[in-house]
Write an enzyme that holds these catalytic residues in place. Structure first.
Site, PDB file in Angstrom:
ATOM      1  N   GLY A 242      -7.735 -71.117  -7.890  1.00  0.00           N
ATOM      2  CA  GLY A 242      -9.171 -71.338  -7.798  1.00  0.00           C
ATOM      3  C   GLY A 242      -9.920 -70.411  -8.740  1.00  0.00           C
TER       4      GLY A 242
ATOM      5  N   GLY B 146       4.625 -43.325  -1.002  1.00  0.00           N
ATOM      6  CA  GLY B 146       3.539 -43.869  -0.184  1.00  0.00           C
ATOM      7  C   GLY B 146       4.140 -44.760   0.893  1.00  0.00           C
ATOM      8  N   VAL B 147       3.318 -45.678   1.385  1.00  0.00           N
ATOM      9  CA  VAL B 147       3.751 -46.499   2.517  1.00  0.00           C
ATOM     10  C   VAL B 147       4.947 -47.386   2.145  1.00  0.00           C
ATOM     11  N   ILE B 148       4.854 -48.075   1.005  1.00  0.00           N
ATOM     12  CA  ILE B 148       5.948 -48.986   0.637  1.00  0.00           C
ATOM     13  C   ILE B 148       7.217 -48.194   0.324  1.00  0.00           C
TER      14      ILE B 148
ATOM     15  N   VAL C 280       7.980 -39.921 -13.330  1.00  0.00           N
ATOM     16  CA  VAL C 280       9.006 -40.663 -14.065  1.00  0.00           C
ATOM     17  C   VAL C 280       8.470 -40.926 -15.467  1.00  0.00           C
TER      18      VAL C 280
ATOM     19  N   VAL D  86       3.851 -47.582  -6.616  1.00  0.00           N
ATOM     20  CA  VAL D  86       2.850 -46.550  -6.938  1.00  0.00           C
ATOM     21  C   VAL D  86       1.434 -47.003  -6.599  1.00  0.00           C
ATOM     22  N   GLY D  87       1.318 -47.974  -5.714  1.00  0.00           N
ATOM     23  CA  GLY D  87      -0.004 -48.441  -5.299  1.00  0.00           C
ATOM     24  C   GLY D  87      -0.264 -49.865  -5.776  1.00  0.00           C
TER      25      GLY D  87
ATOM     26  N   HIS E 282       4.046 -44.716  34.788  1.00  0.00           N
ATOM     27  CA  HIS E 282       5.142 -43.752  34.622  1.00  0.00           C
ATOM     28  C   HIS E 282       6.472 -44.471  34.831  1.00  0.00           C
TER      29      HIS E 282
HETATM   30  P1  FAD Z   1      -3.263 -61.129  -0.032  1.00  0.00           P
HETATM   31  O1  FAD Z   1      -2.449 -61.092   1.179  1.00  0.00           O
HETATM   32  O2  FAD Z   1      -2.724 -60.523  -1.273  1.00  0.00           O
HETATM   33  O3  FAD Z   1      -3.594 -62.670  -0.286  1.00  0.00           O
HETATM   34  C1  FAD Z   1      -4.311 -63.100  -1.405  1.00  0.00           C
HETATM   35  C2  FAD Z   1      -3.873 -64.514  -1.720  1.00  0.00           C
HETATM   36  O4  FAD Z   1      -4.753 -65.052  -2.709  1.00  0.00           O
HETATM   37  C3  FAD Z   1      -2.462 -64.590  -2.320  1.00  0.00           C
HETATM   38  O5  FAD Z   1      -1.740 -65.632  -1.712  1.00  0.00           O
HETATM   39  C4  FAD Z   1      -2.718 -64.903  -3.793  1.00  0.00           C
HETATM   40  O6  FAD Z   1      -1.671 -65.653  -4.387  1.00  0.00           O
HETATM   41  C5  FAD Z   1      -3.972 -65.735  -3.685  1.00  0.00           C
HETATM   42  N1  FAD Z   1      -4.774 -65.787  -4.907  1.00  0.00           N
HETATM   43  C6  FAD Z   1      -5.122 -64.759  -5.743  1.00  0.00           C
HETATM   44  N2  FAD Z   1      -5.917 -65.222  -6.740  1.00  0.00           N
HETATM   45  C7  FAD Z   1      -6.050 -66.554  -6.532  1.00  0.00           C
HETATM   46  C8  FAD Z   1      -6.725 -67.576  -7.222  1.00  0.00           C
HETATM   47  N3  FAD Z   1      -7.453 -67.334  -8.320  1.00  0.00           N
HETATM   48  N4  FAD Z   1      -6.635 -68.842  -6.743  1.00  0.00           N
HETATM   49  C9  FAD Z   1      -5.908 -69.126  -5.615  1.00  0.00           C
HETATM   50  N5  FAD Z   1      -5.255 -68.191  -4.928  1.00  0.00           N
HETATM   51  C10 FAD Z   1      -5.318 -66.925  -5.380  1.00  0.00           C
HETATM   52  N6  FAD Z   1      -0.695 -54.186   5.623  1.00  0.00           N
HETATM   53  C11 FAD Z   1      -0.731 -53.954   6.959  1.00  0.00           C
HETATM   54  O7  FAD Z   1      -1.818 -53.975   7.550  1.00  0.00           O
HETATM   55  N7  FAD Z   1       0.415 -53.712   7.665  1.00  0.00           N
HETATM   56  C12 FAD Z   1       1.621 -53.683   7.070  1.00  0.00           C
HETATM   57  O8  FAD Z   1       2.638 -53.463   7.730  1.00  0.00           O
HETATM   58  C13 FAD Z   1       1.706 -53.922   5.675  1.00  0.00           C
HETATM   59  N8  FAD Z   1       2.893 -53.927   5.041  1.00  0.00           N
HETATM   60  C14 FAD Z   1       2.943 -54.213   3.705  1.00  0.00           C
HETATM   61  C15 FAD Z   1       4.174 -54.199   3.077  1.00  0.00           C
HETATM   62  C16 FAD Z   1       4.272 -54.465   1.722  1.00  0.00           C
HETATM   63  C17 FAD Z   1       5.615 -54.467   1.058  1.00  0.00           C
HETATM   64  C18 FAD Z   1       3.088 -54.771   0.988  1.00  0.00           C
HETATM   65  C19 FAD Z   1       3.154 -55.100  -0.474  1.00  0.00           C
HETATM   66  C20 FAD Z   1       1.847 -54.772   1.604  1.00  0.00           C
HETATM   67  C21 FAD Z   1       1.765 -54.486   2.970  1.00  0.00           C
HETATM   68  N9  FAD Z   1       0.544 -54.448   3.641  1.00  0.00           N
HETATM   69  C22 FAD Z   1       0.495 -54.178   4.977  1.00  0.00           C
HETATM   70  C23 FAD Z   1      -0.716 -54.723   2.933  1.00  0.00           C
HETATM   71  C24 FAD Z   1      -1.145 -56.179   3.191  1.00  0.00           C
HETATM   72  O9  FAD Z   1      -0.116 -57.037   2.754  1.00  0.00           O
HETATM   73  C25 FAD Z   1      -2.435 -56.475   2.454  1.00  0.00           C
HETATM   74  O10 FAD Z   1      -3.407 -55.519   2.808  1.00  0.00           O
HETATM   75  C26 FAD Z   1      -2.936 -57.851   2.817  1.00  0.00           C
HETATM   76  O11 FAD Z   1      -1.994 -58.838   2.484  1.00  0.00           O
HETATM   77  C27 FAD Z   1      -4.240 -58.140   2.083  1.00  0.00           C
HETATM   78  O12 FAD Z   1      -4.698 -59.396   2.469  1.00  0.00           O
HETATM   79  P2  FAD Z   1      -5.582 -60.274   1.479  1.00  0.00           P
HETATM   80  O13 FAD Z   1      -5.770 -61.578   2.168  1.00  0.00           O
HETATM   81  O14 FAD Z   1      -6.756 -59.508   1.031  1.00  0.00           O
HETATM   82  O15 FAD Z   1      -4.685 -60.479   0.175  1.00  0.00           O
HETATM   83  P1  NAD Z   2       0.399 -45.994  -1.710  1.00  0.00           P
HETATM   84  O1  NAD Z   2      -0.936 -45.744  -2.279  1.00  0.00           O
HETATM   85  O2  NAD Z   2       0.600 -45.949  -0.248  1.00  0.00           O
HETATM   86  O3  NAD Z   2       1.443 -44.960  -2.322  1.00  0.00           O
HETATM   87  C1  NAD Z   2       1.658 -44.833  -3.698  1.00  0.00           C
HETATM   88  C2  NAD Z   2       2.261 -43.458  -3.936  1.00  0.00           C
HETATM   89  O4  NAD Z   2       2.696 -43.417  -5.278  1.00  0.00           O
HETATM   90  C3  NAD Z   2       1.250 -42.331  -3.750  1.00  0.00           C
HETATM   91  O5  NAD Z   2       1.801 -41.330  -2.938  1.00  0.00           O
HETATM   92  C4  NAD Z   2       0.979 -41.857  -5.174  1.00  0.00           C
HETATM   93  O6  NAD Z   2       0.680 -40.482  -5.247  1.00  0.00           O
HETATM   94  C5  NAD Z   2       2.312 -42.164  -5.831  1.00  0.00           C
HETATM   95  N1  NAD Z   2       2.232 -42.348  -7.284  1.00  0.00           N
HETATM   96  C6  NAD Z   2       1.277 -42.987  -7.996  1.00  0.00           C
HETATM   97  N2  NAD Z   2       1.594 -42.984  -9.322  1.00  0.00           N
HETATM   98  C7  NAD Z   2       2.774 -42.336  -9.416  1.00  0.00           C
HETATM   99  C8  NAD Z   2       3.629 -42.022 -10.512  1.00  0.00           C
HETATM  100  N3  NAD Z   2       3.322 -42.393 -11.760  1.00  0.00           N
HETATM  101  N4  NAD Z   2       4.779 -41.353 -10.260  1.00  0.00           N
HETATM  102  C9  NAD Z   2       5.108 -40.979  -8.984  1.00  0.00           C
HETATM  103  N5  NAD Z   2       4.329 -41.269  -7.923  1.00  0.00           N
HETATM  104  C10 NAD Z   2       3.180 -41.940  -8.132  1.00  0.00           C
HETATM  105  O7  NAD Z   2       0.837 -47.409  -2.331  1.00  0.00           O
HETATM  106  P2  NAD Z   2       2.048 -48.363  -1.989  1.00  0.00           P
HETATM  107  O8  NAD Z   2       3.091 -47.673  -1.193  1.00  0.00           O
HETATM  108  O9  NAD Z   2       2.407 -49.020  -3.273  1.00  0.00           O
HETATM  109  O10 NAD Z   2       1.353 -49.430  -1.052  1.00  0.00           O
HETATM  110  C11 NAD Z   2       0.264 -50.223  -1.564  1.00  0.00           C
HETATM  111  C12 NAD Z   2      -0.694 -50.601  -0.479  1.00  0.00           C
HETATM  112  O11 NAD Z   2      -0.074 -51.480   0.445  1.00  0.00           O
HETATM  113  C13 NAD Z   2      -1.176 -49.388   0.288  1.00  0.00           C
HETATM  114  O12 NAD Z   2      -2.534 -49.223   0.022  1.00  0.00           O
HETATM  115  C14 NAD Z   2      -0.972 -49.707   1.724  1.00  0.00           C
HETATM  116  O13 NAD Z   2      -2.163 -49.633   2.433  1.00  0.00           O
HETATM  117  C15 NAD Z   2      -0.449 -51.138   1.750  1.00  0.00           C
HETATM  118  N6  NAD Z   2       0.743 -51.125   2.624  1.00  0.00           N
HETATM  119  C16 NAD Z   2       0.547 -50.905   3.949  1.00  0.00           C
HETATM  120  C17 NAD Z   2       1.636 -50.834   4.790  1.00  0.00           C
HETATM  121  C18 NAD Z   2       1.411 -50.569   6.232  1.00  0.00           C
HETATM  122  O14 NAD Z   2       0.292 -50.700   6.696  1.00  0.00           O
HETATM  123  N7  NAD Z   2       2.429 -50.205   6.992  1.00  0.00           N
HETATM  124  C19 NAD Z   2       2.922 -50.992   4.293  1.00  0.00           C
HETATM  125  C20 NAD Z   2       3.078 -51.190   2.932  1.00  0.00           C
HETATM  126  C21 NAD Z   2       1.968 -51.263   2.105  1.00  0.00           C
END
Ligand code: FAD
Ligand code: NAD
Length: 473
Positions: A122, A189-191, A244, A276-277, A450
Site C-alpha cells: 500500500g 538487547g532483547v532479541i 564488530v 542491533v535494534g 498460597h
Molecule cells: P509489524 O508487526 O512490523 O507489522 C507491520 C506490517 O506492515 C508487516 O506485515 C509489513 O510487511 C507490513 N507493511 C509494511 N509496509 C507496508 C506497505 N507499504 N504496504 C503493505 N504492508 C506493509 N514485542 C512484544 O511486545 N513482545 C515480544 O515478545 C516481542 N518479541 C519479538 C521478537 C522478535 C524476534 C522481534 C523481531 C520483535 C519482537 N517484538 C516483540 C516486537 C514486535 O514484533 C513489534 O513491536 C510489533 O510487531 C510491531 O507491530 P506493528 O504492527 O507496528 O508492525
Molecule cells: P534492542 O534495542 O533491544 O538491542 C540492541 C542492542 O544492540 C543494544 O543493546 C545496543 O546497544 C546494541 N548495539 C547497537 N549497535 C551495536 C553495534 N554496532 N555493536 C554492538 N552492539 C550494538 O534491539 P533488538 O534486540 O534488535 O530488538 C529490536 C526491538 O524489538 C526492540 O526495540 C524490542 O522492543 C523489540 N523486541 C521485543 C521483545 C520483547 O518484548 N520480549 C523481544 C524481541 C524484540
C-alpha cells in the site's frame, strides 16, 4: 470490492490488524492492506510479531526451555534420561505450525468482523487515496481515514552483510535448522538475549558483542546485574564495550573481527546473528506529495494522539515514536479507531510493560531506581527474593527477586521490576495497580493465594513499609 472506505489500514501487524478490527467494530467500512509473505510465498497477516517476531521466538524459547530443564535441572526432581536429544527440525516445524495457526486466525477474525483485506503493498497518495499493488496489478482506493501501521525492519551495520544463511537477522535466526557449534550475536538487547538463549540452551557456545559499557541500560540496574550473573552461569559470554568491525563468510563459517577497549580479536563462528535494534519501515509507503512528514530518526511524525501532519491520516506501532512492542502498537490501534469514532481512545505510556523472555524472565513497568534518582523523586524500595518464596522453591526456580518502588510520601507505586520464573505474568497486577494510581499498600492489602509466585509481589509490597512477613525487613 468497493474502492471507497471509511478506514484503510496499511499494515496487518498487531498495530494494524487491531486498528482494522476495532474500526470495523465501530461500524466503519474498513480495508486492511498487508504485503508480508510467509515461508510458503503467500501473503500472511500478523506482521513481524506473528510471522518472525514475538510468537515464533517464544515457541523456540519454550521448546529449548524444556530441553534445557531435561538436561540441566530435572535431576533434582529425581528424573533422569539416558540420552536426551533435540531434533531441531521438529522444533522449527512446531514453531511454523503455531505461526500458521495464528496468522490464519487473523484472517478469520477479519471475516468475522467484516474487515476487507487485500494482500499487497500500500502507498499513501495525496487526499487520502491509497494505491495497492500486487501480482494482480495496481488499484487505487479512497479513504476517509488512513491508518499507517507499516512496522519496523532490522537495522544493519557496516561491513556485516545479512545473507540469512550464515549471517542472519531475527527472521533467519528463527530458521536455523541445526545447532551451530559456535554462535556470535551482535547486540545484547532483547532479541540477542532471547534468541541467544535459545541456541545456548540447545548446546551452542554463544558469544554476544555489545557496544555499550552498561548491560541492559534500560533496566533497573540492580536487576540487570543479577541477570548478568545468571546469563554468565548459563554459559552466555557477553562482551561489553565491544564493536564488530567486520564479518566475512569464508568456507561456510563467519570470520568476525571485533574490538574491545582498543584490542582487536578475530574469531570464527558457525553463524552470526545481527540484533542491533530496529527502525521504522516506510519503504514504498508514502508518495512524495502525500504530505506526511518523518522525524529525523525516519519515524512517521505523530502527535500524542497518533495524528500525522495530514488531517485524518494516523500512524501507529513500530513506525512511530515509543517502545517497539506489540501491545503498545495494539493499544494505539484501538485508541485511533476509537478517536475516529469520536471517542476518547487513550494510551498510557507510563504503564507499558516490558518483558525479556529469558530464564528467569525480566519484566518491568514504570520508573527504574536510576530514573527516580535522576528526576529527584523521593522513593521507598520494597523487595523480596524468590529464594524465600515457597512456590518458587517447590518449582526449583529460586533465582531472582521482586523489587517495587513507591513514592516516599504518597506511597503511589512508581515502578515494578521482577526477575523470576513467570515474571511477565506476575507483573500484571503491578501494571493494574499503577494504572489505577494505586499504592504499595493497596497491593499489600490484597489476598494472594498460597502458595504462589505472586506472594513475592505481595511480600515486596509489604516490605515497602518494612512489614514483610517472610524476610527480615
Ligand atoms: P509489524 O508487526 O512490523 O507489522 C507491520 C506490517 O506492515 C508487516 O506485515 C509489513 O510487511 C507490513 N507493511 C509494511 N509496509 C507496508 C506497505 N507499504 N504496504 C503493505 N504492508 C506493509 N514485542 C512484544 O511486545 N513482545 C515480544 O515478545 C516481542 N518479541 C519479538 C521478537 C522478535 C524476534 C522481534 C523481531 C520483535 C519482537 N517484538 C516483540 C516486537 C514486535 O514484533 C513489534 O513491536 C510489533 O510487531 C510491531 O507491530 P506493528 O504492527 O507496528 O508492525
Ligand atoms: P534492542 O534495542 O533491544 O538491542 C540492541 C542492542 O544492540 C543494544 O543493546 C545496543 O546497544 C546494541 N548495539 C547497537 N549497535 C551495536 C553495534 N554496532 N555493536 C554492538 N552492539 C550494538 O534491539 P533488538 O534486540 O534488535 O530488538 C529490536 C526491538 O524489538 C526492540 O526495540 C524490542 O522492543 C523489540 N523486541 C521485543 C521483545 C520483547 O518484548 N520480549 C523481544 C524481541 C524484540
Amino acid at each position: 470490492m468497493s474502492n471507497q472506505y471509511d478506514v484503510v489500514v496499511i499494515g496487518g501487524g498487531p498495530a494494524g490488524y487491531v486498528a482494522a478490527i476495532r474500526s470495523a467494530q465501530m461500524g466503519f467500512n474498513t480495508l486492511c492492506v498487508d504485503r508480508f509473505k510467509g515461508k510458503d510465498g503467500k501473503y500472511s497477516l500478523g506482521g513481524t510479531c506473528l510471522n518472525v517476531g514475538c510468537i515464533p521466538s517464544k515457541a523456540l524459547l519454550d521448546s529449548s526451555k524444556h530441553f534445557d530443564h531435561m538436561t540441566h535441572s530435572y535431576d533434582v526432581h529425581g528424573i533422569s534420561f539416558d540420552n536426551a536429544k533435540m531434533d531441531v527440525k521438529t522444533m522449527i516445524a512446531r514453531k511454523d505450525k503455531i505461526v500458521k495457526q495464528l496468522t490464519g486466525g487473523i484472517g478469520q477474525l477479519f471475516k468475522a468482523n467484516k474487515v476487507n483485506y487485500i494482500g499487497g503493498s500500500g502507498k499513501l497518495l495525496k487526499d487520502r487515496q491509497v494505491e495497492i499493488t500486487n501480482d494482480e496489478g495496481t488499484q487505487v482506493v479512497q479513504a476517509n481515514h488512513v491508518i499507517l501501521a507499516s512496522g519496523s525492519v532490522p537495522i544493519s551495520i557496516p561491513n556485516v552483510e545479512i545473507d540469512n544463511e550464515y549471517i542472519v537477522d531475527n527472521a533467519g535466526a528463527l530458521d536455523i535448522n541445526e545447532v551451530p557449534e559456535k554462535l556470535g550475536v551482535i547486540g545484547a538487547g532483547v532479541i540477542g538475549l532471547e534468541l541467544g538463549s535459545v541456541w545456548n540452551r540447545l548446546g551452542s557456545k554463544v558469544t554476544i558483542f555489545e557496544a555499550m559499557d552498561t548491560f541492559l541500560a534500560a533496566c533497573d540496574q540492580g536487576i540487570a546485574k543479577m541477570a548478568a550473573r545468571t546469563f554468565k552461569k548459563q554459559g552466555l559470554d557477553i562482551l561489553l564495550s565491544t564493536f564488530v568491525k567486520s564479518a566475512t563468510v569464508k568456507n561456510g563459517k563467519v570470520e568476525v573481527v571485533y574490538e574491545t577497549k582498543g584490542e582487536q580479536t578475530t574469531e570464527v563462528y558457525d553463524k552470526l546473528l545481527v540484533a542491533v535494534g530496529r527502525k521504522a519501515e516506510t519503504d514504498g509507503l508514502l508518495s512524495d506529495d502525500c504530505g506526511v512528514t518523518l522525524t529525523d530518526r525516519g519515524q512517521i511524525d505523530v502527535n500524542d494522539d497518533c495524528q500525522t501532519s495530514v488531517p485524518n491520516v494516523w500512524a501507529i506501532g513500530d513506525a512511530v515514536r515509543g517502545p517497539m512492542l506489540a501491545h503498545k502498537g495494539s493499544e494505539e490501534g484501538s485508541a485511533v479507531a476509537e478517536r475516529i469514532a469520536g471517542q476518547h481512545g487513550h494510551v498510557d505510556f507510563n504503564t507499558v510493560p516490558f518483558v525479556i523472555y529469558t530464564e528467569p524472565e525480566l519484566a518491568w513497568v514504570g520508573k527504574t531506581e536510576e530514573q527516580l534518582k535522576e528526576a529527584g523523586i523521593p522513593y521507598k524500595v520494597g523487595s523480596f527474593p524468590m529464594a524465600a518464596n515457597g512456590r518458587a522453591l517447590a518449582m526449583n526456580e529460586p533465582t531472582g527477586m521482586v523489587k517495587l518502588l513507591a513514592h516516599e510520601e504518597t506511597d503511589e507505586l512508581l515502578g515494578a521490576h521482577i526477575y523470576s520464573a513467570n515474571a511477565a505474568d506476575l507483573l500484571s497486577e503491578c501494571v493494574v495497580t499503577m494504572e489505577f494510581k494505586g499504592c504499595a499498600e493497596d497491593l499489600s492489602r490484597i489476598i494472594h493465594a498460597h502458595p504462589t509466585l505472586s506472594e513475592a509481589v505481595f511480600e515486596a509490597a509489604m516490605n515497602v513499609d518494612k512489614r514483610a512477613i517472610h524476610k527480615a525487613n
